[in-house]
Design an enzyme around this catalytic site. Structure first.
Site, short mmCIF file in Angstrom:
data_model
loop_
_atom_site.label_atom_id
_atom_site.label_comp_id
_atom_site.label_asym_id
_atom_site.label_seq_id
_atom_site.Cartn_x
_atom_site.Cartn_y
_atom_site.Cartn_z
N SER A 40 24.10 -1.09 -24.59
CA SER A 40 25.13 -2.05 -24.16
C SER A 40 24.66 -2.99 -23.05
CB SER A 40 26.38 -1.30 -23.69
OG SER A 40 26.04 -0.41 -22.64
N ASP A 323 31.94 -3.49 -14.81
CA ASP A 323 32.86 -2.41 -15.17
C ASP A 323 32.25 -1.07 -14.77
OD1 ASP A 323 30.98 -1.73 -17.08
OD2 ASP A 323 32.18 -2.34 -18.80
N HIS A 326 28.51 -1.15 -16.30
CA HIS A 326 27.64 -2.31 -16.52
C HIS A 326 27.60 -3.28 -15.34
CE1 HIS A 326 29.06 -0.88 -20.51
NE2 HIS A 326 27.76 -0.93 -20.75
#
Ligand code: NAG
Ligand code: NAG
Ligand code: NAG
Length: 358
Positions: A40, A323, A326
């Site tokens: 991600s 977040d 990340h």
């Protein structure tokens, strides 16, 4: 008159080829394309096509992206894959699963592809819902290569891949998945990651990659989600120590593979070193908040993911984390600039710009 048109066409296509590659002023030949494999931290929209809750194609993700659009990036704006490509004078490669939806656009395969998928790990067993595991991403790279051969022949496809940069951003999810109780000891766990990774890098090499930009894992125990697990908001030591072991071993693996293979070159980026510099001197980088996430809910904004009902900070350039897992666009930009053009004990044996020029 008839001869002028082809010449004009040739001139135009030469000009546009140059414009698409060479960063202004540099004398070395341009990197033709970037291929990205990872998780991600580098996903630009593959998971939009998968059955998983690991998605970021909704607000408030993308709030600082062009048009304020959520694209599938786990970021307020761009991520590392975007910045690395940009710094090399290329546009950020599109997600593989979007490219194959436009069947027939085989030229896209030559311009670079991003295979990264949120939730992915080195181990096939690392996933949370559907994702493209690193092995699956390499299967798709192999398909991509076969399509390139069909279109341009083996020799041109090989030459193209040998000059391209292969960015690999993987390992964090495997480490998050490590359970000290009932699992293997950290050293054993890391050697299983490394032996699997060795086979995977070998496959990438066998397909034709010769220039690998490898991002080590950051201090994963310091992401808001793991900090929140301690009363005092400390980084989670066990996660960081596994990450350190993994980075040491990954760095040695690349060095050994280069010796063994001879014509493979790589750049290793010690993300942990770079993140620790940021944690030590946040104001040097414009940060005032290194612990809490910008977008989320609960302690450190890390109890709940960045979903539409979450709150988010008004100033995204002074937060290290977007977040609970990340980095912000600001952080991703700093790291990417460092790995492309940086020097020091944490970027070796060459940086990505030097790798491109080899
Ligand atoms: C990365 O940097 C950290 C922090 O300086 C250091 O402890 C570690 O040994 C480095 N790891 C590698 C693989 O270079
Ligand atoms: C990588 O480096 C070696 C020297 O270690 C060199 O011989 C080889 O040609 C390089 N490969 C590429 C693709 O640049
Ligand atoms: C965000 O925070 C940084 C650092 O504190 C500051 O320099 C900048 O002006 C702030 N931006 C806005 C839009 O308030």
């Amino acid at each position: 008159m008839a001869a002028i048109l082809p010449i004009l066409f040739l001139l135009l296509s030469l000009t546009s080829m140059e414009a698409s590659g060479n960063p202004a002023g540099s004398g070395s030949p341009p990197v033709p394309a970037v291929y990205v494999l990872g998780d991600s931290l580098a996903d630009v929209g593959n998971n939009n096509h998968l059955l998983t809750i690991m998605k970021a194609d909704f607000a408030h993700n993308g709030i600082d992206f062009a048009g304020g659009k959520a694209t599938g990036r786990f970021s307020n704006g761009k991520n590392s894959a975007d910045f690395i490509s940009e710094q090399l004078g290329l546009s950020s490669p599109p997600p593989y699963l979007s490219v194959i939806k436009n069947a027939g656009d085989t030229q896209a395969f030559f311009n670079g592809i991003n295979f990264a998928s949120a939730g992915a790990g080195i181990l096939d067993t690392t996933h949370d819902g559907e994702c493209l595991s690193l092995s699956k991403q390499i299967d798709y790279l192999s398909t991509t290569y076969a399509t390139m051969v069909e279109k341009a022949g083996n020799e041109r496809a090989q030459a193209h891949l040998a000059k391209s940069i292969f960015v690999i951003v993987i390992g964090s999810n495997d480490i998050f998945g490590y359970k000290s109780n009932g699992g293997a000891a950290p050293k054993q766990f890391v050697s299983s990651l490394i032996s699997t990774l060795q086979g995977q890098i070998k496959r990438i090499y066998n397909i034709g990659a010769r220039k690998i930009a490898f991002l080590g894992t950051g201090p994963v125990g310091c992401c808001p989600s793991l900090r929140r697990q301690s009363e005092t908001g400390e980084c989670k030591a066990i996660a960081n120590s596994i990450s350190d072991l993994y980075n040491e071993a990954a760095s040695s693996l690349l060095r050994e593979m280069k010796t063994e293979l001879g014509d493979m070159n790589y750049s290793f980026f010690n993300s942990t070193f770079a993140m620790q510099e940021i944690f030590k001197h946040p104001s040097d980088y414009g940060f005032t908040e290194v612990e809490a996430a910008c977008c989320g809910l609960g302690d450190l904004n890390a109890k709940v993911a960045c979903i539409p009902i979450s709150s988010y900070c008004s100033n995204r350039t002074n937060h290290v984390f977007w977040d609970f897992y990340h980095p912000t666009e600001a952080t991703a930009g700093i790291l990417a600039a460092d790995l492309v053009d940086g020097s020091g004990p944490h970027v070796y044996p060459v940086n990505v710009r030097q790798l491109g020029a080899l």
